[in-house]
Design an enzyme around this catalytic site. Structure first.
Site: not given
Length: 395
Positions: A213, A185, A243
């Site tokens: 991610h 990330s 996310k």
């Protein structure tokens, strides 16, 4: 307050501030979209993990409201008593479909997943080969398991093979796991999963990929494991639902036997109240959106490439990112903090990232373009970067 505690707090806070490591928290006034408002100031938002813009999606808001009207605002219990609602079962079925596995289990956060799953399978008689840049939740999950933690140089396959050979041939451990982020990330680089799986097969390692991610971003949205076609080769696929998916929570996907064990052995599942009904239904619908279309995924990558090109052309150091995550690496911590502050003053919210989140001397402002950004917003952000970068002597 205890005098000892007071002195400890003052010493540590002052030290952090002196070194440029103290993090100021900026409350957002309203939705966390492509534009945000902080302190009454409207800003182009380049610091959110809301990759696909789903956190503010009108359809997801509507299905969440309907679920609250029917089920209430909370699940009312832990999953193993009577907190498992029918919507939780549907969510886990959808997660397994999304990740290409036999089954899946949902948790209250991605951090919880790593605390839960690693310690449910690994113990003091085992060893874990962990990439040195793995996320803090992986590190904490490994520590909780009490397994021997063997740090592996970042994405260094020679180092991984040597340490895998040493660990498996030592006779000291019952099981050995290799664990890695799918997408890292802070730098935006991607794990070398094909090589990792090859080494895992050679030494019979358990494979664990944290795709926080990568889910919704890699593999046309299905994740980093799907990107490499390794759904049948990776034992644990872990990810967040907060996310790219846009809501909250986390999951582990794998074989039915693995998920059955996690449901009776993983402590965050056993001792935390279940995901709320509104969130659960919204997550399920978000996954269906990604299964039905790659439109948001494609727009994210288009915007990511566009921002990268603009910043690179100006001469900024954007590292070796292979994903929409775009760091602007400045190095020195105080300069990084000043850079972020000046961007804010000029209308761009790009949060500074410094030690201990990244190694000392590698401070950066991390940019997270999303599918919700317009080209005009990204153009304006690049103009601000140029102005501030030249002002501070960064470019």
């Amino acid at each position: 307050m205890s005098k000892v505690l007071h002195q400890f707090l003052q010493d540590n806070l002052n030290d952090l501030k002196d070194k440029g490591l103290y993090n100021e928290i900026d409350p957002v006034e309203g939705p966390n979209g492509a534009m945000i408002t902080i302190g009454g100031k409207e800003l182009i938002n380049l610091s959110s993990n809301n990759y696909l813009g789903l956190a503010t999606n009108d359809h997801l808001k509507e299905v969440a409201k309907k679920a609250i009207d029917h089920y209430g605002v909370g699940a009312g219990a832990v999953r193993t008593i009577n907190g498992t609602l029918d919507v939780h079962v549907k969510l886990e079925e959808k997660l397994a479909e999304f990740k290409g596995t036999e089954a899946a289990i949902a948790y209250q956060s991605g951090f919880n997943c790593n605390m839960a799953a690693i310690s449910a399978v690994m113990d003091k008689n085992d060893a874990i080969l962990s990439d040195e840049l793995n996320h803090a939740s992986i590190i904490d999950g490994c520590r909780l398991s009490k397994a021997k933690i063997i740090r592996v140089k970042h994405s260094d396959m020679d180092d991984l093979r040597a340490k895998a050979k040493e660990a498996t041939e030592s006779g000291l451990y019952n099981k050995v796991m290799v664990i890695t982020d799918g997408v890292f990330s802070m730098d935006g680089d991607v794990a070398k999963l094909p090589e990792i799986v090859e080494i895992a097969k050679e030494f019979d390692l358990i494979t664990y990929v944290d795709d926080a991610h990568g889910s919704g971003v890699m593999g046309k949205g299905k994740g980093t494991v799907k990107h490499f076609g390794l759904e049948k080769e990776v034992d644990f696929q872990m990810g967040t639902l907060s996310k790219a998916i846009g809501v909250v929570g986390g999951y582990v996907a794998g074989t039915q036997d693995l998920i059955d064990l996690l449901k009776v052995r993983s402590r965050p599942f056993l001792f935390s109240t279940a995901l709320t009904p509104g969130d659960t239904v919204a997550i399920t619908e978000a996954l269906q959106i990604l299964l039905d279309s790659t439109e948001l995924h494609d727009k994210l990558w288009e915007n990511g490439d566009y921002l990268k090109a603009g910043l690179k052309k100006l001469g900024f150091d954007i590292g070796e990112s292979e994903t929409p995550i775009t760091p602007v690496i400045t190095g020195e911590e105080k300069l990084t903090q000043k850079f972020s502050k000046r961007l804010f003053e000029e209308g761009v919210y790009a949060k500074s990232i410094v030690f201990p989140t990244v190694p000392r001397g590698t401070g950066r402002v991390r940019n997270m373009p999303t599918a919700a950004h317009t080209k005009e917003q990204l153009d304006e952000a690049v103009k601000v970067y140029e102005k501030v970068g030249k002002e501070l002597g960064i470019i």
